[in-house]
Design a protein around this motif. Structure first.
Motif, PDB file in Angstrom:
ATOM      1  N   CYS A  29       0.824  -1.221   0.000  1.00  0.00           N
ATOM      2  CA  CYS A  29       0.000   0.000   0.000  1.00  0.00           C
ATOM      3  C   CYS A  29       0.855   1.267   0.000  1.00  0.00           C
ATOM      4  O   CYS A  29       0.378   2.341  -0.369  1.00  0.00           O
ATOM      5  CB  CYS A  29      -0.927   0.022   1.212  1.00  0.00           C
ATOM      6  N   PHE A  30       2.096   1.136   0.427  1.00  0.00           N
ATOM      7  CA  PHE A  30       2.999   2.293   0.489  1.00  0.00           C
ATOM      8  C   PHE A  30       4.020   2.275  -0.640  1.00  0.00           C
ATOM      9  O   PHE A  30       4.983   3.040  -0.619  1.00  0.00           O
ATOM     10  CB  PHE A  30       3.706   2.327   1.853  1.00  0.00           C
ATOM     11  N   LEU A  36      -3.419  -4.833  -6.969  1.00  0.00           N
ATOM     12  CA  LEU A  36      -3.198  -4.788  -5.521  1.00  0.00           C
ATOM     13  C   LEU A  36      -4.524  -4.723  -4.787  1.00  0.00           C
ATOM     14  O   LEU A  36      -4.761  -5.480  -3.843  1.00  0.00           O
ATOM     15  CB  LEU A  36      -2.322  -3.598  -5.128  1.00  0.00           C
ATOM     16  N   TRP A  37      -5.397  -3.833  -5.207  1.00  0.00           N
ATOM     17  CA  TRP A  37      -6.672  -3.659  -4.511  1.00  0.00           C
ATOM     18  C   TRP A  37      -7.600  -4.840  -4.763  1.00  0.00           C
ATOM     19  O   TRP A  37      -8.369  -5.235  -3.879  1.00  0.00           O
ATOM     20  CB  TRP A  37      -7.305  -2.330  -4.909  1.00  0.00           C
ATOM     21  N   ALA A  38      -7.498  -5.443  -5.939  1.00  0.00           N
ATOM     22  CA  ALA A  38      -8.300  -6.633  -6.228  1.00  0.00           C
ATOM     23  C   ALA A  38      -7.873  -7.788  -5.326  1.00  0.00           C
ATOM     24  O   ALA A  38      -8.725  -8.493  -4.763  1.00  0.00           O
ATOM     25  CB  ALA A  38      -8.177  -7.017  -7.697  1.00  0.00           C
ATOM     26  N   VAL A  39      -6.571  -7.973  -5.167  1.00  0.00           N
ATOM     27  CA  VAL A  39      -6.074  -9.038  -4.288  1.00  0.00           C
ATOM     28  C   VAL A  39      -6.505  -8.771  -2.847  1.00  0.00           C
ATOM     29  O   VAL A  39      -6.968  -9.672  -2.142  1.00  0.00           O
ATOM     30  CB  VAL A  39      -4.540  -9.183  -4.398  1.00  0.00           C
ATOM     31  N   GLN A  40      -6.386  -7.533  -2.412  1.00  0.00           N
ATOM     32  CA  GLN A  40      -6.796  -7.193  -1.040  1.00  0.00           C
ATOM     33  C   GLN A  40      -8.283  -7.449  -0.846  1.00  0.00           C
ATOM     34  O   GLN A  40      -8.700  -7.985   0.185  1.00  0.00           O
ATOM     35  CB  GLN A  40      -6.468  -5.726  -0.736  1.00  0.00           C
ATOM     36  N   LEU A  41      -9.083  -7.086  -1.840  1.00  0.00           N
ATOM     37  CA  LEU A  41     -10.522  -7.309  -1.755  1.00  0.00           C
ATOM     38  C   LEU A  41     -10.828  -8.806  -1.665  1.00  0.00           C
ATOM     39  O   LEU A  41     -11.639  -9.236  -0.839  1.00  0.00           O
ATOM     40  CB  LEU A  41     -11.225  -6.684  -2.960  1.00  0.00           C
TER      41      LEU A  41
END
Length: 102
Positions: free
Chosen positions: A43-44, A53-58
């Motif tokens: 995220c940083f 990244l956001w798809a994997v986190q979701l």
């Protein structure tokens, strides 16, 4: 990483409750903790501009929520709402995923 440092026994008990055998509990706890750290650090990084990244986190939030929700349904009514809080978190990740796709 927090479960490994401050709540290892509770975390291992939760893994037992969801059906993870004793021999796999520690490796699963380490793997889940490592995944959380890697995603948090990403995220940083410049990866924060990537939809992936956001798809994997979701996906991780949804999978964790489904496992807990199906195997430990008492957590739906827990006073600290460990599952309910995932709804706005998932919504934010979905927003970041859509925003990154532009």
């Amino acid at each position: 990483m927090q479960p490994l440092l401050t709540a290892q026994e509770v975390s291992l008990d939760l893994l037992r409750q969801v059906g993870i055998g004793q021999v796999w509990q520690m490796p699963v706890l380490w793997a889940a903790s490592a995944l959380d750290v890697v995603l948090g650090l990403a995220c940083f990084s410049p990866l924060r501009r990537r939809v992936a990244l956001w798809a994997v986190q979701l996906v991780v939030v949804v999978v964790y929520s489904l496992i807990v929700g199906l195997c430990l349904p008492e957590h739906w009514l827990h006073p600290f709402a460990p599952l309910l809080k995932n709804l706005p978190i998932a919504a934010l990740m979905f927003y970041l995923m859509k925003r990154s796709g532009k």
